[in-house]
Scaffold this active site. Structure first.
Site, PDB file in Angstrom:
ATOM      1  N   SER A 154       1.146  -1.208   0.435  1.00 17.23           N
ATOM      2  CA  SER A 154       0.025  -0.130   0.162  1.00 17.23           C
ATOM      3  C   SER A 154       0.799   1.384  -0.322  1.00 17.23           C
ATOM      4  O   SER A 154       1.534   1.317  -1.028  1.00 17.23           O
ATOM      5  CB  SER A 154      -1.080  -0.790   1.186  1.00 17.23           C
ATOM      6  OG  SER A 154      -1.977   1.101   0.833  1.00 17.23           O
ATOM      7  N   ASP A 220      -9.196  -4.561  -6.733  1.00 18.28           N
ATOM      8  CA  ASP A 220      -8.180  -3.497  -5.418  1.00 18.28           C
ATOM      9  C   ASP A 220      -8.120  -2.234  -5.326  1.00 18.28           C
ATOM     10  O   ASP A 220      -7.908  -1.303  -6.709  1.00 18.28           O
ATOM     11  CB  ASP A 220      -6.615  -3.844  -5.280  1.00 18.28           C
ATOM     12  CG  ASP A 220      -5.854  -3.329  -4.318  1.00 18.28           C
ATOM     13  OD1 ASP A 220      -5.919  -2.246  -3.849  1.00 18.28           O
ATOM     14  OD2 ASP A 220      -4.994  -3.850  -3.636  1.00 18.28           O
ATOM     15  N   HIS A 232      -7.804  -5.726  -1.498  1.00 21.46           N
ATOM     16  CA  HIS A 232      -6.357  -4.788  -0.974  1.00 21.46           C
ATOM     17  C   HIS A 232      -5.991  -5.577   0.217  1.00 21.46           C
ATOM     18  O   HIS A 232      -4.700  -5.817   0.439  1.00 21.46           O
ATOM     19  CB  HIS A 232      -6.557  -3.863  -0.432  1.00 21.46           C
ATOM     20  CG  HIS A 232      -5.673  -2.657  -0.094  1.00 21.46           C
ATOM     21  ND1 HIS A 232      -4.686  -2.154  -1.307  1.00 21.46           N
ATOM     22  CD2 HIS A 232      -5.234  -2.143   0.663  1.00 21.46           C
ATOM     23  CE1 HIS A 232      -3.507  -1.686  -1.253  1.00 21.46           C
ATOM     24  NE2 HIS A 232      -3.804  -1.403   0.153  1.00 21.46           N
TER      25      HIS A 232
END
Length: 253
Positions: A154, A220, A232
């Site tokens: 991320s 995602d 995600h």
């Protein structure tokens, strides 16, 4: 942060999955911390203590016995956690460290959790890249035989992008010194926000592209512009981590 509105489909979905998110720039940045306690084998802080020596809460530790160079290991994983996770390797980095150690039974493997805020405004990625780059430079100087596997999840993927010289419009940080590029054997990232710009590491970095592998689950919202927030959070349990470890081990030879 999403607020509650009775007729908001997006809000109902966020409440259903229990996700806290911040809307930044082009897309929604999911906070992995909101789901950490629901992932099998992981605690609310996103850690899984006690396996392969990765029990320290700050995410640093050795996955195998240290080599004859004292504190130097043959391989070091340098990993940046996702937005909102507490300091440490995080929900993706910890199982990756375990898997990498398992793939390299004849080599000593250590890990380092990049020290940065992982703030929801995403601007901490630049300082995180600086910490990653400076740490690699310090270890490389002290341990001339150590090779590195670097990566992030991320916002941690953005940290990695900046560290390998890919510019980020919202923040800036130091890149890994060019003379150490060969010491980085592999780059693995998960849910990379760079994908929202329809770009990849391979497109942006001739140096690191051939030794990089990116994972972006279908749907995602952070890397693919989808609306499946659960996608995600799925990297620790959908085979991506094991595939990344195998890829990195192959690059290490």
């Amino acid at each position: 942060m999403f607020t509650h509105r009775r007729r908001s489909r997006k809000t109902r979905r966020a409440v259903l999955f229990g996700i806290s998110a911040a809307v930044v720039g082009a897309g929604a940045i999911v906070t992995p911390q909101a789901f950490a306690g629901t992932l099998p084998g992981f605690g609310r802080d996103g850690t899984r203590a006690g396996f392969f020596g990765f029990g320290n809460r700050n995410g640093s530790g050795s996955g195998a016995a240290a080599d004859s160079g004292g504190d130097c290991s043959d391989v070091q994983l340098v990993f940046a956690r996702g937005t909102g996770e507490p300091q440490g390797l995080g929900i993706v980095g910890r199982p990756l460290a375990q898997a990498l150690a398992s793939e390299l039974p004849d080599q000593s493997v250590s890990s380092f959790a990049v020290v940065y805020a992982a703030a929801s405004n995403q601007r901490s990625a630049g300082p995180g890249a600086t910490n990653m780059s400076q740490h690699i430079a310090e270890v490389a100087a002290d341990c001339p035989q150590t090779r590195f596997v670097i990566g992030g999840y991320s916002q941690g993927a953005s940290v990695t992008d900046i560290a390998i010289g890919i510019r980020n419009a919202g923040t800036a940080g130091e890149a890994i010194p060019e003379n150490l590029n060969d010491r980085v054997a592999a780059v693995v990232v998960f849910g990379n926000p760079l994908g929202l710009r329809r770009q990849t590491i391979a497109q942006n970095s001739p140096e690191f592209g051939p030794k990089a592998k990116e994972f972006c689950n279908t749907g995602d919202p952070v890397c693919g512009g989808g609306n499946n927030f659960a996608a995600h959070l799925a990297y620790p349990r959908n085979g991506s981590v094991q595939e990344a470890a195998e890829f990195a081990a192959g690059k290490l030879g």
